[in-house]
Design a protein around this motif. Structure first.
Motif, PDB file in Angstrom:
ATOM      1  N   UNK A  26      32.112 188.162 110.128  1.00 55.97           N
ATOM      2  CA  UNK A  26      30.900 188.895 110.496  1.00 55.97           C
ATOM      3  C   UNK A  26      31.090 190.404 110.509  1.00 55.97           C
ATOM      4  N   UNK A  27      32.237 190.868 110.984  1.00 60.16           N
ATOM      5  CA  UNK A  27      32.451 192.304 111.158  1.00 60.16           C
ATOM      6  C   UNK A  27      33.064 192.952 109.921  1.00 60.16           C
ATOM      7  N   UNK A  28      34.065 192.293 109.322  1.00 67.89           N
ATOM      8  CA  UNK A  28      34.823 192.938 108.255  1.00 67.89           C
ATOM      9  C   UNK A  28      34.564 192.374 106.857  1.00 67.89           C
ATOM     10  N   UNK A  29      33.802 191.295 106.735  1.00 64.37           N
ATOM     11  CA  UNK A  29      33.418 190.790 105.426  1.00 64.37           C
ATOM     12  C   UNK A  29      34.424 189.886 104.729  1.00 64.37           C
ATOM     13  N   UNK A  30      35.379 189.305 105.474  1.00 67.64           N
ATOM     14  CA  UNK A  30      36.313 188.353 104.889  1.00 67.64           C
ATOM     15  C   UNK A  30      35.616 187.017 104.646  1.00 67.64           C
ATOM     16  N   UNK A  31      36.116 186.243 103.691  1.00 62.59           N
ATOM     17  CA  UNK A  31      35.610 184.906 103.377  1.00 62.59           C
ATOM     18  C   UNK A  31      36.742 183.901 103.533  1.00 62.59           C
ATOM     19  N   UNK A  32      36.418 182.705 103.995  1.00 56.62           N
ATOM     20  CA  UNK A  32      37.424 181.663 104.151  1.00 56.62           C
ATOM     21  C   UNK A  32      37.875 181.164 102.788  1.00 56.62           C
ATOM     22  N   UNK A  33      39.180 181.125 102.599  1.00 56.91           N
ATOM     23  CA  UNK A  33      39.783 180.667 101.354  1.00 56.91           C
ATOM     24  C   UNK A  33      40.346 179.255 101.497  1.00 56.91           C
ATOM     25  N   UNK A  34      41.027 178.980 102.609  1.00 58.21           N
ATOM     26  CA  UNK A  34      41.629 177.660 102.826  1.00 58.21           C
ATOM     27  C   UNK A  34      41.779 177.405 104.315  1.00 58.21           C
ATOM     28  N   UNK A  35      41.652 176.144 104.707  1.00 55.30           N
ATOM     29  CA  UNK A  35      41.800 175.727 106.096  1.00 55.30           C
ATOM     30  C   UNK A  35      42.828 174.601 106.143  1.00 55.30           C
ATOM     31  N   UNK A  36      43.769 174.712 107.076  1.00 53.10           N
ATOM     32  CA  UNK A  36      44.779 173.681 107.273  1.00 53.10           C
ATOM     33  C   UNK A  36      44.807 173.321 108.747  1.00 53.10           C
ATOM     34  N   UNK A  50      38.244 192.974  98.446  1.00 52.39           N
ATOM     35  CA  UNK A  50      39.203 193.927  97.895  1.00 52.39           C
ATOM     36  C   UNK A  50      40.519 193.267  97.497  1.00 52.39           C
ATOM     37  N   UNK A  51      40.692 191.989  97.844  1.00 55.67           N
ATOM     38  CA  UNK A  51      41.922 191.273  97.540  1.00 55.67           C
ATOM     39  C   UNK A  51      42.867 191.144  98.720  1.00 55.67           C
ATOM     40  N   UNK A  52      42.543 191.749  99.862  1.00 54.26           N
ATOM     41  CA  UNK A  52      43.388 191.608 101.052  1.00 54.26           C
ATOM     42  C   UNK A  52      43.309 190.176 101.562  1.00 54.26           C
ATOM     43  N   UNK A  53      44.446 189.635 101.953  1.00 55.17           N
ATOM     44  CA  UNK A  53      44.520 188.265 102.435  1.00 55.17           C
ATOM     45  C   UNK A  53      45.051 188.260 103.862  1.00 55.17           C
ATOM     46  N   UNK A  54      44.337 187.567 104.764  1.00 50.96           N
ATOM     47  CA  UNK A  54      44.706 187.482 106.168  1.00 50.96           C
ATOM     48  C   UNK A  54      44.701 186.015 106.566  1.00 50.96           C
ATOM     49  N   UNK A  55      45.697 185.613 107.349  1.00 56.37           N
ATOM     50  CA  UNK A  55      45.751 184.245 107.868  1.00 56.37           C
ATOM     51  C   UNK A  55      45.712 184.281 109.388  1.00 56.37           C
ATOM     52  N   UNK A  56      45.109 183.253 109.963  1.00 59.65           N
ATOM     53  CA  UNK A  56      45.054 183.095 111.415  1.00 59.65           C
ATOM     54  C   UNK A  56      45.685 181.766 111.770  1.00 59.65           C
TER      55      UNK A  56
END
Length: 133
Positions: A26-36, A50-56
């Motif tokens: 909602x705030x930074x515009x990331x999209x979910x790529x994969x869920x485990x 932009x191509x930045x990848x973040x995992x939680x």
């Protein structure tokens, strides 16, 4: 010497993966790529346009403590922006979404605005004339 081609991803340990995913979407515009989802942890990998990848990572052993920048590990994480005007645009977006933030702060290397994610992890939007494309 072997060279790095860029950064691959950053992974944050969080208390509530879904809250983090919502915030970064909602705030930074990331999209979910994969869920485990595994017994010991839950993970969501997210990608920014932009191509930045973040995992939680939400580990079952997480004690529920909020982030502490003074502990060994991460102090803060900075995202680059292209101009000082973009910092003002981000401030307007944060105010529209009710995200607490600092004013624009000046350093010897540029300007930044800081804010926190749901776990209290300090994030910065940073403009530097030295690193701008």
């Amino acid at each position: 010497m072997a060279e790095l081609s860029g950064w691959s991803h950053v992974s944050f340990s969080v208390r509530d993966r879904d809250a983090s995913v919502s915030f970064y979407t909602d705030v930074l515009g990331f999209k979910t790529l994969a869920v485990t989802d595994r017994d010991a942890w839950l993970q969501t990998l997210m990608l920014h346009p932009t191509g930045m990848c973040v995992a939680f990572q939400q580990h079952t052993g997480n004690s529920g403590q909020t982030f502490d920048y003074a502990a060994t590990g991460l102090d803060h994480f900075g995202f680059g922006v292209g101009s000082p005007a973009e910092l003002q645009e981000w401030i307007a977006r944060f105010e529209e979404l009710g995200v607490a933030h600092s004013p624009v702060r000046d350093t010897d290397l540029g300007q930044f605005v800081s804010f926190e994610d749901p776990d209290g992890i300090q994030l910065e939007l940073f403009y530097s004339p030295y690193t701008a494309a």
